[in-house]
Design a protein around this motif. Sequence first.
Motif, mmCIF file in Angstrom:
data_model
loop_
_atom_site.group_PDB
_atom_site.id
_atom_site.type_symbol
_atom_site.label_atom_id
_atom_site.label_comp_id
_atom_site.label_asym_id
_atom_site.label_seq_id
_atom_site.Cartn_x
_atom_site.Cartn_y
_atom_site.Cartn_z
ATOM 1 N N HIS A 59 -0.908 0.380 9.953
ATOM 2 C CA HIS A 59 -0.537 0.779 8.594
ATOM 3 C C HIS A 59 0.829 0.203 8.240
ATOM 4 O O HIS A 59 1.643 0.843 7.604
ATOM 5 C CB HIS A 59 -0.506 2.304 8.489
ATOM 6 N N SER A 64 -0.329 -5.283 3.419
ATOM 7 C CA SER A 64 -0.847 -5.792 2.150
ATOM 8 C C SER A 64 -0.820 -7.311 2.082
ATOM 9 O O SER A 64 -1.388 -7.904 1.174
ATOM 10 C CB SER A 64 -0.034 -5.222 0.983
ATOM 11 N N LYS A 118 3.146 -3.427 -7.958
ATOM 12 C CA LYS A 118 1.759 -2.956 -7.991
ATOM 13 C C LYS A 118 1.014 -3.319 -6.715
ATOM 14 O O LYS A 118 0.094 -2.621 -6.300
ATOM 15 C CB LYS A 118 1.045 -3.542 -9.210
ATOM 16 N N THR A 119 1.416 -4.426 -6.083
ATOM 17 C CA THR A 119 0.735 -4.869 -4.867
ATOM 18 C C THR A 119 0.989 -3.922 -3.704
ATOM 19 O O THR A 119 0.101 -3.668 -2.888
ATOM 20 C CB THR A 119 1.220 -6.284 -4.480
ATOM 21 N N GLN A 121 2.309 -0.644 -3.915
ATOM 22 C CA GLN A 121 2.303 0.788 -4.193
ATOM 23 C C GLN A 121 1.269 1.557 -3.368
ATOM 24 O O GLN A 121 1.583 2.626 -2.825
ATOM 25 C CB GLN A 121 2.074 1.042 -5.687
ATOM 26 N N PRO A 122 0.015 1.058 -3.245
ATOM 27 C CA PRO A 122 -0.952 1.794 -2.410
ATOM 28 C C PRO A 122 -0.500 1.920 -0.955
ATOM 29 O O PRO A 122 -0.679 2.964 -0.327
ATOM 30 C CB PRO A 122 -2.228 0.950 -2.530
ATOM 31 N N VAL A 123 0.089 0.842 -0.427
ATOM 32 C CA VAL A 123 0.586 0.866 0.944
ATOM 33 C C VAL A 123 1.745 1.843 1.071
ATOM 34 O O VAL A 123 1.846 2.596 2.044
ATOM 35 C CB VAL A 123 1.032 -0.537 1.382
ATOM 36 N N ARG A 125 2.377 4.560 -0.696
ATOM 37 C CA ARG A 125 1.907 5.958 -0.725
ATOM 38 C C ARG A 125 1.303 6.357 0.612
ATOM 39 O O ARG A 125 1.520 7.471 1.106
ATOM 40 C CB ARG A 125 0.887 6.134 -1.857
ATOM 41 N N LEU A 126 0.545 5.450 1.222
ATOM 42 C CA LEU A 126 -0.057 5.737 2.521
ATOM 43 C C LEU A 126 1.017 5.895 3.592
ATOM 44 O O LEU A 126 0.973 6.814 4.416
ATOM 45 C CB LEU A 126 -1.017 4.610 2.901
ATOM 46 N N TYR A 129 2.928 9.229 3.359
ATOM 47 C CA TYR A 129 2.129 10.321 3.908
ATOM 48 C C TYR A 129 2.200 10.330 5.429
ATOM 49 O O TYR A 129 2.404 11.388 6.053
ATOM 50 C CB TYR A 129 0.667 10.174 3.455
#
Length: 253
Positions: A59, A64, A118-119, A121-123, A125-126, A129
């Motif tokens: 992770h 990304s 934007k590229t 952001q998902p990473v 957030r993960l 967490y």
Amino acid sequence: HFWITLYSPFPKFGITYMLDDIIIGYYDSERKLHLVRGNTTEDDDTFVVVQLAWSLNEHSLSSSLTGLDVHQILIHCEMLDNMESGQITAKGATGGSTVVELHFLNRKTTFSSSFHTKTVQPVLRLLQYHYENFYYSLCMETLKGYLKKRGNQVNRKVKPRVRLIQKANSDSGGFRVSCLATGFYPRHINLTLFRDKQSVADHEITGGDLLPNADGTYQMRKSLEIRAADKHKYTCSATHLSLDNKLDVTLGN
């Protein structure tokens, strides 16, 4: 400190993990080989460290990115002097340059990247967490465990051996005066050359790099070119945590 490096034709996944500047061990994913170095016991948390590093790789901040043959990750956990948990830092690099960087402390994350927001952001957030619920506490507990087992190593103080050497320089016809300090730990040292009780200007000095010795101590050398007719008095002065007072060595003494 945990250095995680991926490169070819070497192991696809290799880990070097350290306590301060002491190498604790190494993991090779190709041979599934884990080597422990230094004073250690059978109950070292090596499995925890490897699992932590592997999870962080899966992770990683650079997950990304695609098409990379080489990337490096640094994970750095800090313990404060009062044994309170400090900051954890993670950096991802490619081509020798840092491309993503994350800091986590008090359940807050700061993040910077050379990629479009934007590229990543998902990473991000993960990662936040996982840091809040797993990585942060695991890294700190692992660090506390190693400090308990290896505290005498990282907190030791070894006095430097200091010499001031003069050698003829056949190219210039003069001499090279070298101040050498070796065998000291920890690594921080202040080494100064004096001419008639005045410190020699930095632009006259060569060397000064901190170099490791095979026994885990360090050495440093600073040199100065002088003329054959030079009649000045030269002194090498060292200050170090292992010394109650500064150590002065005068040429010819």
